[in-house]
Design an enzyme around this catalytic site. Structure first.
Site, PDB file in Angstrom:
ATOM      1  N   ASP A   1       0.871  -1.168   0.000  1.00 37.43           N
ATOM      2  CA  ASP A   1       0.000   0.000   0.000  1.00 37.43           C
ATOM      3  C   ASP A   1       0.915   1.227   0.000  1.00 37.43           C
ATOM      4  OD1 ASP A   1      -2.511   1.442   0.298  1.00 37.43           O
ATOM      5  OD2 ASP A   1      -1.767   1.932   2.290  1.00 37.43           O
TER       6      ASP A   1
ATOM      7  N   THR B   1       0.495   4.594   0.686  1.00 41.27           N
ATOM      8  CA  THR B   1       0.451   5.489   1.835  1.00 41.27           C
ATOM      9  C   THR B   1       0.830   4.737   3.101  1.00 41.27           C
ATOM     10  OG1 THR B   1      -1.340   6.693   0.763  1.00 41.27           O
ATOM     11  CG2 THR B   1      -0.963   7.135   3.103  1.00 41.27           C
TER      12      THR B   1
ATOM     13  N   ASP C   1      -1.483  -0.033   6.419  1.00 41.93           N
ATOM     14  CA  ASP C   1      -1.714   0.524   7.753  1.00 41.93           C
ATOM     15  C   ASP C   1      -3.107   1.113   7.897  1.00 41.93           C
ATOM     16  OD1 ASP C   1      -1.471   2.715   6.133  1.00 41.93           O
ATOM     17  OD2 ASP C   1      -0.119   3.826   7.451  1.00 41.93           O
TER      18      ASP C   1
END
Length: 798
Positions: free
Chosen positions: A316, A318, A554
């Site tokens: 991911d 970000t 996250d």
């Protein structure tokens, strides 16, 4: 549920706070009352087995039971030196318990560090408390990414959407309103609110599930499964062989009872690869300790093995490739909009969201709120919608509704502002569109007809260690796939800055068919505009092509994909929901820790494969020797002390060092097949050569004491062959490996030349001819080992 007036007391049986006091939460006195009554969320957070469970798991094993019975027998019928194998088992088991206890303490301390603390409102003030400190009736605040830790009733809701997929299997988030039931084990995907705890502790719906999820677990592990399979077959081989050996030594040869028992036990004990399971547990446990020192919490031990087998990592963007923070670099008004007015709008939007994400936080920092504007209604950001919004009463009495989100979602395909957005995305910049809505926020089609007002340009902060980590994965033939909800071109530009090149794909163009999607995923490298459900589908599609997939993330939008991936990796600063479902949590939030996890997994797999071969060569030659002894109707050549000495010097001590050594070999599948293709020919050669030496010695030596001389010659052959096996297993050589092999050889020579050790181990080479015959047979066997194993290597490579 009945509500009373503001002055009413709480019902002690059904403690439901009255409406007027709900907003303030419980008082300190009320919390104390509930604690005294035991109405506390007392489900223990467990990251590992208890000490009792560790001791039981290491002591109460099938093979320890077999060895234990044989040991007790030997204590009564033979000298102490024939019972040494029992003390070795005690020492090994003690080491296993100690190492896993150390691992448990590491896990427990890390789990406390990584544990999220819910926000509870008491006496009108919000404060973070431990999950175990929540009491019945507490008012718990929740926002995006927060996990619902107890069951309750929704009291406040501001666009609150909760994902209950971990409980119900339904992926679509559920909109919650005051009065709705909130279930523990679910998590917030959008909006915010508060709920009152109505069931705590073990009464909560997901209490058992939560406890299981955080407990020491032995999930699927090819190593453990393979070793269990091997041990199952070993057990079945042992039973008939041991029976035949007992009959042979007690009945056929009609030797003294004690001597026959000793030689029977000497034949059975080495069949048991007792140290293999123990050594695997120790290797895993030490791996956890090593990773714990690097602030990496391994929630399930075999996860370090799983990550070593991974061939595809889905990242991911970000929080993984970029840091959480962002900066506003430019504001571009559209259609002649007044920049001062736009700044006021952005400031008001920032103020309207009590839990801003990274993008909105950057806007809040750049554009302070104007106190003249009042938020009437808000629409929190959602990964599915790709925008947020709010309605305001402006200082001059006018009202307006605004949306802030992805330009390619809010704008028509032919809008000229999209071309400008594309150029900015190509530079790796993130762009948000501020648009004025024509309708009301509660309208499902609120984005339709929205008028573009400004582009907000943000720059993401790249993680300084991301490029090096991506380079490591490329060198290890692990394919990295960047999967993000952001614009594909922008994500591709960020990936390019980090040295990751390849096809950039807009996920909205991906086929829904799994097979077709898997093909597109194999061809592409960067995927933008991916929805949470698509992330999950992409993991499944990759797995359908035989890939072992790791997923990092996250955010709450990563939870479903993390849960379905072979290995889920979460950042310590990520949402509680992602940490709950991940097998590995990087508490230092550093993506650069992953290579350490991969390296640790490879060390464990490669080294256990090495030492498993050592153990199973011994098992194979022990079974073969027992069968040959029964068929030839001769005395079993060894006493337990002989095989204890050989096992210690050629397997026990070397295996411990080899299992903990550095190892960077890429993990290979088919553990059982790879181990047995070396162990079977190695064990057959060792057993056959030893028995040939024994038969020749029986014809060479005659008279009283001949059995001792025959045993010594056979022991010499078996030791030399076992050392040759060890020398092959120890390759490639380093100074310490050469020293290890040499030290084991020197220890055996010491036994042969020191008189009291000769007597203790009943080993004395008689004459010159037979010992040299033993050495010659061992040499021939060694050459055969080299030839056979090289053939096996070539076939394995093919």
């Amino acid at each position: 549920m009945t509500h009373t007036d503001a002055g009413a007391e709480l019902d002690p049986v059904h403690p439901v706070p009255v409406p007027a006091r709900r907003a303030h939460g419980l008082s300190t006195a009320e919390v104390a009352e509930r604690v005294a009554r035991g109405e506390v969320n007392d489900v223990p957070v467990r990251s590992s087995r208890s000490l009792g469970e560790i001791v039981r798991a290491n002591v109460l094993t099938r093979f320890n039971a077999i060895i234990g019975v044989l040991w007790l027998i030997m204590l009564f019928v033979a000298p102490l030196q024939d019972s040494l194998f029992g003390y070795v088992i005690l020492a090994n088991t003690g080491i296993g318990v100690f190492q896993e206890w150390r691992a448990k303490k590491t896990l427990d301390s890390l789990a406390v560090i990584g544990e999220a603390k819910p926000t509870v409102r008491r006496d009108g003030a919000a404060a973070e408390v431990s999950t175990s400190e929540i009491v019945l009736g507490d008012l718990i605040e929740i926002g995006p990414g927060d996990k619902v830790v107890v069951d309750g009733e929704c009291v406040e809701a501001d666009g609150l959407e909760i994902d209950e997929s971990l409980l119900t299997g339904e992926a679509d988030p559920v909109v919650k309103r005051p009065g709705d039931l909130v279930m523990s084990g679910s998590f917030v995907v959008a909006g915010g609110g508060a709920f009152e705890a109505t069931k705590v502790g073990r009464e909560a719906y997901a209490a058992q599930l939560a406890e299981e999820a955080s407990r020491f677990t032995l999930v699927h592990s090819e190593l453990r499964t393979g070793i269990s399979t091997i041990l199952k077959y070993v057990t079945w081989m042992m039973i008939p062989t041991a029976i035949g050996l007992v009959i042979s030594q007690l009945v056929v040869k009609q030797h003294g009872f004690k001597d026959s028992i000793a030689r029977t036990v000497g034949g059975i004990v080495p069949m048991v690869p007792e140290g293999l399971v123990l050594l695997t547990s120790v290797a895993f446990a030490i791996g956890v300790i090593r990773l714990g020192r690097k602030q990496c919490l391994v929630q399930e031990l075999p996860a370090i093995e799983g990550l070593a087998r991974v061939d595809t990592v889905c990242l991911d963007k970000t929080g993984t490739l970029t840091e959480g923070g962002m900066d506003v670099t430019e504001l571009r008004p559209l259609g002649g909009a007044d920049e001062t007015y736009v700044r006021k709008v952005l400031g008001a939007l920032g103020e309207s969201d009590p839990r801003p994400n990274a993008s909105l936080q950057a806007i809040i920092t750049a554009y302070p709120d104007s106190e003249e504007w009042r938020c009437v209604e808000s629409l929190p950001f959602s990964s599915a919608r790709k925008y947020s919004g709010a309605s305001f009463s402006e200082g001059n009495g006018e009202s307006s509704t605004w949306l802030l989100g992805a330009p390619d979602v809010l704008l028509n395909a032919d809008d000229p502002a999209l071309a400008e957005t594309g150029r900015l995305n190509e530079q790796g910049l993130r762009v948000l569109l501020l648009a004025r809505a024509a309708g009301e926020l509660d309208d499902p089609e609120v984005a339709r007809g929205a008028r573009p007002t400004a582009l907000v340009v943000l720059e993401q902060r790249l993680r300084p260690d991301a490029a090096e980590t991506l380079r490591y994965f490329a060198e290890q033939d692990v394919h990295a796939k960047v999967i993000s909800g952001d614009n594909a071109v922008s994500v591709g530009a960020v990936a390019g800055k980090l040295g990751l090149t390849g096809q950039v794909v807009d996920a909205r163009q991906l086929p829904s068919d799994q097979a077709e999607m898997a093909k597109s995923l194999d061809e592409g490298t960067v995927f933008g505009r991916v929805t949470p459900q698509q992330k999950r589908d992409m993991v499944g599609a990759l797995q359908s092509r035989g890939h072992t997939v790791a997923m990092t993330g996250d955010g709450v939008n990563d939870v479903l994909a993390l849960k379905d991936a072979d290995i889920g990796v979460s950042m310590g600063s990520g949402s509680e929901a992602t940490r709950a479902v991940a097998q590995i949590v990087l508490l230092n939030n550093s993506f650069a820790t992953l290579p350490s996890v991969v390296a640790e997994g490879r060390r464990v797999i490669g080294n256990i494969t090495r030492v498993a071969t050592l153990f199973l060569v011994k098992t194979v030659y022990s079974v073969l020797l027992a069968v040959l002894v029964v068929c030839w109707r001769v005395e079993y050549p060894f006493l337990p002390r002989h095989l204890t000495l050989l096992s210690t010097l050629t397997i026990g001590v070397p295996a411990f060092f080899l299992a903990l050594a550095p190892n960077t070999e890429r993990a290979q599948p088919h553990f059982v097949r790879r181990v047995m293709r070396y162990s079977i020919p190695g064990g057959v050669i060792a057993g056959a050569a030893t028995f040939v030496t024994y038969l020749i010695a029986r014809h060479y030596y005659t008279g009283k004491g001949s059995l001792g001389a025959e045993t010594s010659a056979a022991t010499l052959t078996l030791f030399l062959i076992s050392m040759w096996v060890l020398a092959i297993i120890a390759r490639p050589y380093t100074w310490w490996r050469v020293t290890l092999v040499a030290a084991m050889g020197a220890a055996f020579v010491l036994v042969l030349i020191v008189p009291w050790l000769q007597h203790f181990f009943a080993l004395k080479l008689v004459g010159v001819t037979m010992p040299w015959v033993a050495v010659g047979i061992a040499g021939v066997a060694g050459v055969l080992l080299e030839v056979v194993w090289r053939v096996v290597d070539r076939r394995g490579a093919a």
